[in-house]
Design a protein around this motif. Structure first.
Motif, short mmCIF file in Angstrom:
data_model
loop_
_atom_site.label_atom_id
_atom_site.label_comp_id
_atom_site.label_asym_id
_atom_site.label_seq_id
_atom_site.Cartn_x
_atom_site.Cartn_y
_atom_site.Cartn_z
N HIS A 44 0.77 -20.95 19.81
CA HIS A 44 0.47 -21.30 18.46
C HIS A 44 -0.75 -20.70 18.39
CE1 HIS A 44 4.96 -22.30 16.45
NE2 HIS A 44 5.09 -21.95 17.22
N LEU A 45 -1.93 -20.02 17.23
CA LEU A 45 -2.73 -20.23 17.03
C LEU A 45 -2.88 -19.88 15.62
CD1 LEU A 45 -3.88 -17.14 18.96
CD2 LEU A 45 -4.41 -19.73 19.60
N ASP A 46 -4.27 -21.25 15.40
CA ASP A 46 -4.66 -21.03 13.39
C ASP A 46 -5.26 -19.24 13.45
OD1 ASP A 46 -3.65 -23.68 13.50
OD2 ASP A 46 -5.61 -24.49 13.56
N ALA A 47 -4.70 -18.58 11.79
CA ALA A 47 -5.14 -17.45 11.82
C ALA A 47 -6.52 -17.55 10.98
CB ALA A 47 -3.96 -17.03 10.40
N ASP A 48 -7.29 -18.67 11.03
CA ASP A 48 -8.58 -19.11 10.41
C ASP A 48 -8.61 -20.74 11.02
OD1 ASP A 48 -10.26 -18.74 9.21
OD2 ASP A 48 -10.52 -19.50 7.39
N PRO A 49 -9.33 -20.24 12.89
CA PRO A 49 -9.48 -21.68 13.14
C PRO A 49 -10.83 -22.26 12.83
CG PRO A 49 -9.46 -20.31 14.68
CD PRO A 49 -9.02 -19.36 13.16
N THR A 50 -10.85 -23.72 12.55
CA THR A 50 -12.59 -24.34 12.21
C THR A 50 -13.09 -23.97 13.46
OG1 THR A 50 -11.06 -26.17 12.99
CG2 THR A 50 -10.88 -25.87 10.75
N PRO A 105 -15.10 -22.60 16.01
CA PRO A 105 -15.77 -20.94 16.11
C PRO A 105 -15.42 -20.51 17.00
CG PRO A 105 -17.19 -22.35 15.86
CD PRO A 105 -16.55 -23.01 15.23
N GLU A 106 -15.66 -21.01 18.60
CA GLU A 106 -15.03 -20.72 20.13
C GLU A 106 -13.72 -20.07 20.17
OE1 GLU A 106 -18.22 -22.58 22.41
OE2 GLU A 106 -16.65 -24.10 21.61
N VAL A 107 -13.15 -21.47 19.60
CA VAL A 107 -10.89 -20.87 19.24
C VAL A 107 -11.07 -19.94 18.40
CG1 VAL A 107 -9.21 -21.49 18.88
CG2 VAL A 107 -10.49 -23.83 19.45
N ALA A 108 -11.44 -19.03 17.90
CA ALA A 108 -11.45 -18.40 17.06
C ALA A 108 -11.61 -16.79 18.26
CB ALA A 108 -12.27 -18.23 16.05
N THR A 109 -12.53 -17.40 18.25
CA THR A 109 -13.47 -16.16 19.79
C THR A 109 -12.77 -15.91 20.55
OG1 THR A 109 -15.60 -16.34 19.15
CG2 THR A 109 -15.19 -15.17 21.04
N TYR A 110 -12.66 -17.05 20.99
CA TYR A 110 -11.33 -17.74 23.05
C TYR A 110 -9.50 -17.35 22.68
CZ TYR A 110 -16.20 -17.39 24.46
OH TYR A 110 -17.52 -16.67 24.60
N GLY A 111 -10.04 -18.24 21.67
CA GLY A 111 -8.48 -18.68 21.63
C GLY A 111 -7.84 -19.44 22.60
N LEU A 112 -6.51 -19.48 23.82
CA LEU A 112 -6.33 -20.59 24.21
C LEU A 112 -7.31 -20.08 25.10
CD1 LEU A 112 -3.19 -22.11 25.97
CD2 LEU A 112 -4.35 -21.40 26.82
N TYR A 113 -8.68 -21.00 26.02
CA TYR A 113 -10.11 -20.11 27.30
C TYR A 113 -8.71 -21.44 28.37
CZ TYR A 113 -14.02 -19.34 28.96
OH TYR A 113 -14.96 -19.28 29.88
N ASP A 114 -8.48 -20.37 29.29
CA ASP A 114 -7.94 -21.16 30.72
C ASP A 114 -9.18 -19.99 31.55
OD1 ASP A 114 -6.82 -22.39 32.78
OD2 ASP A 114 -5.02 -22.08 31.77
N VAL A 115 -9.82 -20.71 32.44
CA VAL A 115 -10.35 -19.30 33.03
C VAL A 115 -10.40 -20.57 34.85
CG1 VAL A 115 -12.00 -17.66 31.60
CG2 VAL A 115 -12.60 -20.39 32.93
N LYS A 116 -10.39 -21.78 34.18
CA LYS A 116 -10.03 -21.95 35.89
C LYS A 116 -9.11 -21.93 36.97
CE LYS A 116 -13.32 -25.87 34.24
NZ LYS A 116 -13.92 -27.15 33.83
N THR A 137 -10.37 -10.63 13.83
CA THR A 137 -10.56 -10.47 15.48
C THR A 137 -10.24 -11.54 15.66
OG1 THR A 137 -10.72 -8.41 15.78
CG2 THR A 137 -10.85 -9.57 17.39
N ARG A 138 -9.00 -12.41 16.05
CA ARG A 138 -8.55 -13.22 16.40
C ARG A 138 -8.45 -13.39 17.95
NH1 ARG A 138 -11.69 -15.18 12.70
NH2 ARG A 138 -10.30 -16.14 10.92
N GLY A 139 -9.53 -14.81 19.05
CA GLY A 139 -8.78 -15.11 20.01
C GLY A 139 -7.65 -15.03 20.11
N VAL A 140 -6.81 -14.57 21.32
CA VAL A 140 -5.18 -15.18 21.98
C VAL A 140 -5.41 -15.64 23.00
CG1 VAL A 140 -2.95 -14.45 22.04
CG2 VAL A 140 -4.35 -13.52 20.40
N LEU A 141 -5.67 -15.28 24.16
CA LEU A 141 -5.84 -15.73 25.56
C LEU A 141 -7.46 -15.13 26.25
CD1 LEU A 141 -2.72 -15.68 26.79
CD2 LEU A 141 -3.30 -17.95 26.68
#
Length: 244
Positions: free
Chosen positions: A141-147, A149-160, A187-191
């Protein structure tokens, strides 16, 4: 096992003088059950997954935690609702007395198994380093209009994690966009994941719910040599986009 039902965020405690990673400790298969939506906004009270712990969220509800989770084992997400995490994920392999907590994932002790319902990022760091697995019938799940801004750009961020997202055999991962999108095409970040994981995940994403009046198209965007974001273009119906 111990089972605790929570219907009010105040039941989880108030502000502490400093951040405490284990203000809430879930261990020995204990189950924390949420029967309605709540937003646990207190950022000084962290949650520690000590061994194996379970969180269940009722259907149609979202349980939001703004403070960091510390993983020292496996969190099993149960119930048809949504678990939304903020803060910055922390990790430890030691679960007795005074564990050494840090931001480096510990293999086998950094697991979030989504067995039912879905999960949602509230901050960029909430899931970074967490080994996520999604069972058949679960969702992102993602907010269509996240509060954030990093979530708006990257979505669920998991790079480690070398393999940050594991899907059940043959399943597609539905992406649900919650709430309304702002005007115009956005444009919204997803993963956001290691680059060598992105294309396989992109091919297995589907739209679970789109914002009203929008079409959704997924694509990948290079963040760096080693990191790729999968993003979604949310386009008002009737608008035509030309990529050159």
């Amino acid at each position: 096992r111990i089972e605790v039902t929570v219907s009010d965020a105040r039941a989880l405690g108030g502000k502490r003088s400093a951040f405490t990673y284990d203000a809430l400790r879930i261990r020995d298969w204990a189950l924390l059950k949420f029967t309605n939506s709540l937003d646990f906004a207190e950022t000084t009270r962290g949650t520690f997954i000590d061994g194996t712990g379970c969180i269940s969220v009722a259907d149609g509800c979202t349980a939001s935690f703004r403070a960091s989770f510390t993983f020292g084992g496996t969190l099993r997400k149960q119930g048809a609702g949504v678990l939304a995490l903020g803060g910055t994920a922390q990790f430890t392999a030691e679960t007795i007395n005074s564990p050494s907590v840090g931001d480096t994932p510990v293999a086998g002790a950094n697991v979030l198994a989504v067995e039912a319902g879905g999960v949602k990022p509230l901050s960029k760091g909430a899931f970074d380093g967490v080994a996520l697995s999604f069972a058949e019938g679960t969702a992102l799940h993602l907010d269509a209009d996240p509060t954030d801004p990093e979530v708006a750009t990257y979505g669920l961020y998991d790079v480690k994690c070398a393999v940050p997202v594991a899907l059940a055999d043959g399943m597609s991962l539905p992406v649900f966009f919650d709430g309304a999108a702002p005007g115009g095409m956005v444009t919204r970040g997803v993963l956001t994941v290691p680059a060598d994981q992105a294309e396989a995940l992109l091919s297995r994403l589907t739209v679970g719910r789109r914002p009203k009046g929008r079409t959704v198209a997924f694509r990948s965007v290079s963040v760096s040599q080693d990191v790729t974001s999968i993003v979604a273009d949310l386009t008002p119906k009737g608008m035509v986009l030309l990529y050159r």
